[in-house]
Design an enzyme around this catalytic site. Structure first.
Site, mmCIF file in Angstrom:
data_model
loop_
_atom_site.group_PDB
_atom_site.id
_atom_site.type_symbol
_atom_site.label_atom_id
_atom_site.label_comp_id
_atom_site.label_asym_id
_atom_site.label_seq_id
_atom_site.Cartn_x
_atom_site.Cartn_y
_atom_site.Cartn_z
ATOM 1 N N CYS A 296 10.688 3.561 -7.790
ATOM 2 C CA CYS A 296 9.734 3.959 -8.822
ATOM 3 C C CYS A 296 10.320 5.019 -9.753
ATOM 4 O O CYS A 296 9.736 5.316 -10.784
ATOM 5 C CB CYS A 296 8.470 4.525 -8.184
ATOM 6 S SG CYS A 296 7.660 3.413 -7.047
ATOM 7 N N HIS B 69 7.143 0.541 4.987
ATOM 8 C CA HIS B 69 6.868 -0.890 4.872
ATOM 9 C C HIS B 69 5.452 -1.189 5.381
ATOM 10 O O HIS B 69 5.267 -1.536 6.551
ATOM 11 C CB HIS B 69 7.893 -1.696 5.665
ATOM 12 C CG HIS B 69 9.272 -1.641 5.104
ATOM 13 N ND1 HIS B 69 9.726 -2.550 4.179
ATOM 14 C CD2 HIS B 69 10.290 -0.771 5.325
ATOM 15 C CE1 HIS B 69 10.978 -2.258 3.849
ATOM 16 N NE2 HIS B 69 11.341 -1.187 4.523
ATOM 17 N N GLU C 19 3.628 -3.677 4.958
ATOM 18 C CA GLU C 19 3.391 -5.077 5.303
ATOM 19 C C GLU C 19 3.502 -5.338 6.796
ATOM 20 O O GLU C 19 2.914 -6.290 7.317
ATOM 21 C CB GLU C 19 4.363 -5.988 4.548
ATOM 22 C CG GLU C 19 5.835 -5.816 4.895
ATOM 23 C CD GLU C 19 6.541 -4.770 4.039
ATOM 24 O OE1 GLU C 19 7.791 -4.764 4.038
ATOM 25 O OE2 GLU C 19 5.849 -3.980 3.377
#
Length: 515
Positions: free
Chosen positions: A346, A461, A463
């Site tokens: 980012c 992470h 996910e």
């Protein structure tokens, strides 16, 4: 402790993981405490740094039997109760040379824990050639024979097939694989993988486990399975669509991002939308591609610009990084919903000559630096790996609200490089806010951009902890923002519509999201 080992034959990718997960789901719906272990038969000193194209995950080597018994006892539910059942998925295909030591370990393991505590599910294939339309049992017969020759006898033979098995085919497999007909389970193609637990339930798998392993199965109605059926039915009736551009380095093989895709699917299902994933090779977005292959370049940018949201997962190395930065920059400027799985992705265009020591060790402007937890200077085994706590530093954070307005979260990490803490003040002056940090306050964990619908970067992470009935909050936020529903969701106190509140209880603000 009861152990259920899932092996596979004929081909790789046959569905052992789905079978193992489905078995765990239906047993958990019976009131049992269930845990799971995944073992891939790769022997590497540092498997974590391999490319996802090589299908490598962290491995187990020494003292596997003792390790399994010890790991199976680790509580995985919020109540910290020791599991009663451990489902073990042994990766690879029976007969592969690399899996031999592991199969031998489990051959011995079954005697160590005794027969009444050990059960083997073998997943095999029953092909149906289009030329004849006949279901062929020979691959399954050979696979089971190979497994039995290595010392493991399957208790259940789960047959992957395109259509339901004929009774004559089941009887043939029963006869030549030395199991009863009820032990031959048909796992044919279905509209959604979420229907597989229901498929196993309908064929009496729970009853078989109850008898074979003497499990204390509850007889009361199972609300969890009813919710699962409702979710499966709803997944077949979705009409509205939401598109996410996945910008990464390994997009040629979708399984490289399997956990990411599943997390997106869980969140899309939660908001009753069909998911469309637009795979974009990050290198195709770079200026050099315009000269090398203009068509590919413009197609990549067209996909990016037409998507409802943008996701940039992590990746090692310099290749394709400039394309990721271009995608993130576009999302920032166009106020397109964005989620990045590593905060360092980012940090872009805020400093003219900014760089990372991963790409240029001698850079004069190290925005991202190497901060290993141990073994500085060595590539292997230096990652910040496993579950770590992230402390929210402000209440004015979208991600904090999505997590249930908790003070901290614990998510899984797998990285070596961090945002340079010396530049924290500089970035916050430019509008970036590090709303989450590690316990010591040295590592930047969560970044948000002010005056943007949804611009979130995390250094972990999320996910890996997403579940069909409990989607990951960062991914849910991305899908909500992409579908235009995030402001209303936050205004309602992070509640879904009343129809789905019972389905997704973690969205009630009084219930914290605990990983």
């Amino acid at each position: 402790m009861k152990y259920i080992l899932v092996t596979g034959g004929v081909i790789s990718g046959i569905g052992k993981g789905i079978i193992a997960s489905s078995v765990g789901t239906i047993l958990k719906s019976c009131g049992l405490h269930v845990t799971a272990i995944k073992i891939d038969p790769y022997i590497n000193i540092d498997a974590g740094t391999f490319s996802p194209y090589e299908h490598v995950v962290p491995h187990i080597t020494d003292a596997i039997q003792e390790w399994v018994m010890r790991q199976a006892k680790v509580p995985v539910d919020d109540d910290d109760v020791e599991p009663q059942v451990c489902v073990i998925e042994l990766g690879g295909t029976v007969g592969d040379i690399e899996s031999m030591p592991f199969i031998e370990a489990f051959r011995q393991f079954q005697f160590k824990v005794k027969r009444e505590n050990f059960c083997n599910i073998h997943v095999s294939m029953v092909p149906q050639p289009s030329a004849t339309g006949e279901q062929k049992t020979k691959p399954t017969q050979n696979s089971v024979r190979e497994l039995r020759g290595l010392g493991l006898s399957p208790d259940l033979v789960m047959c992957r097939c395109s259509t339901p098995l004929d009774n004559s085919v089941k009887e043939k497999i029963s006869m030549f694989c030395h199991v009863e007909p009820e032990q031959v389970i048909c796992v044919h193609d279905v509209s959604s993988i979420y229907r597989v637990p229901l498929l196993l339930e309908d064929q009496g798998v729970v009853g078989y486990f109850c008898r074979r392993l003497n499990l204390p199965i509850e007889t009361r109605p199972r609300k969890m399975l009813a919710k699962w059926k409702e979710m499966s039915d709803r997944s077949d009736r979705l009409l509205e669509q939401c598109s996410i551009a996945l910008v990464g380095k390994y997009t040629k093989f979708s399984d490289s991002y399997a956990s990411v895709i599943k997390a997106l699917e869980h969140s899309a299902l939660a908001i009753s939308h069909k998911l469309e994933v637009k795979y974009i090779d990050s290198a195709d977005l770079e200026a050099g591609m315009l000269q090398e292959d203009p068509v590919k370049y413009h197609e990549a940018w067209q996909k990016l610009c037409s998507a409802d949201g943008i996701l940039v997962p992590g990746g090692f190395g310099v290749r394709g990084t400039e394309g990721k930065i271009q995608a993130i920059s576009w999302a920032r400027k166009q106020k397109k919903p964005f989620l990045g799985s590593l905060s360092l992705k980012c940090i872009n265009v805020q400093l003219k000559y900014a760089n990372s020591t991963e790409f240029d060790p001698e850079t004069k402007y190290p925005v991202v630096i190497d901060m290993p937890e141990h073994n500085p200077g060595q590539m292997g085994g230096t990652m910040r790996l496993g579950k770590r706590r992230t402390i929210f530093k402000t209440k004015n954070s979208i991600l904090r609200k999505l997590y249930g307005d908790v003070d901290y979260v614990e998510e899984r990490h797998r990285h070596r490089f961090e945002v340079n803490p010396e530049l924290k003040q500089h970035f916050e002056e430019k509008g970036f806010h590090f709303v989450g940090q590690d316990v010591e306050g040295e590592r930047m964990e969560v970044i948000e951009l002010l005056d943007h619908p949804y611009f979130v970067g995390v250094q972990y992470h999320p996910e890996f902890t997403s579940r069909p009935i409990k989607p990951s909050p960062p991914y849910l936020g991305l899908l909500l923002a992409a579908a235009g529903g995030l402001p209303a969701y936050l205004q309602k106190g992070c509640r879904l519509s009343p129809r789905y509140e019972l389905m997704f209880p973690q969205h009630h603000p009084e219930i914290s999201h605990k990983n």
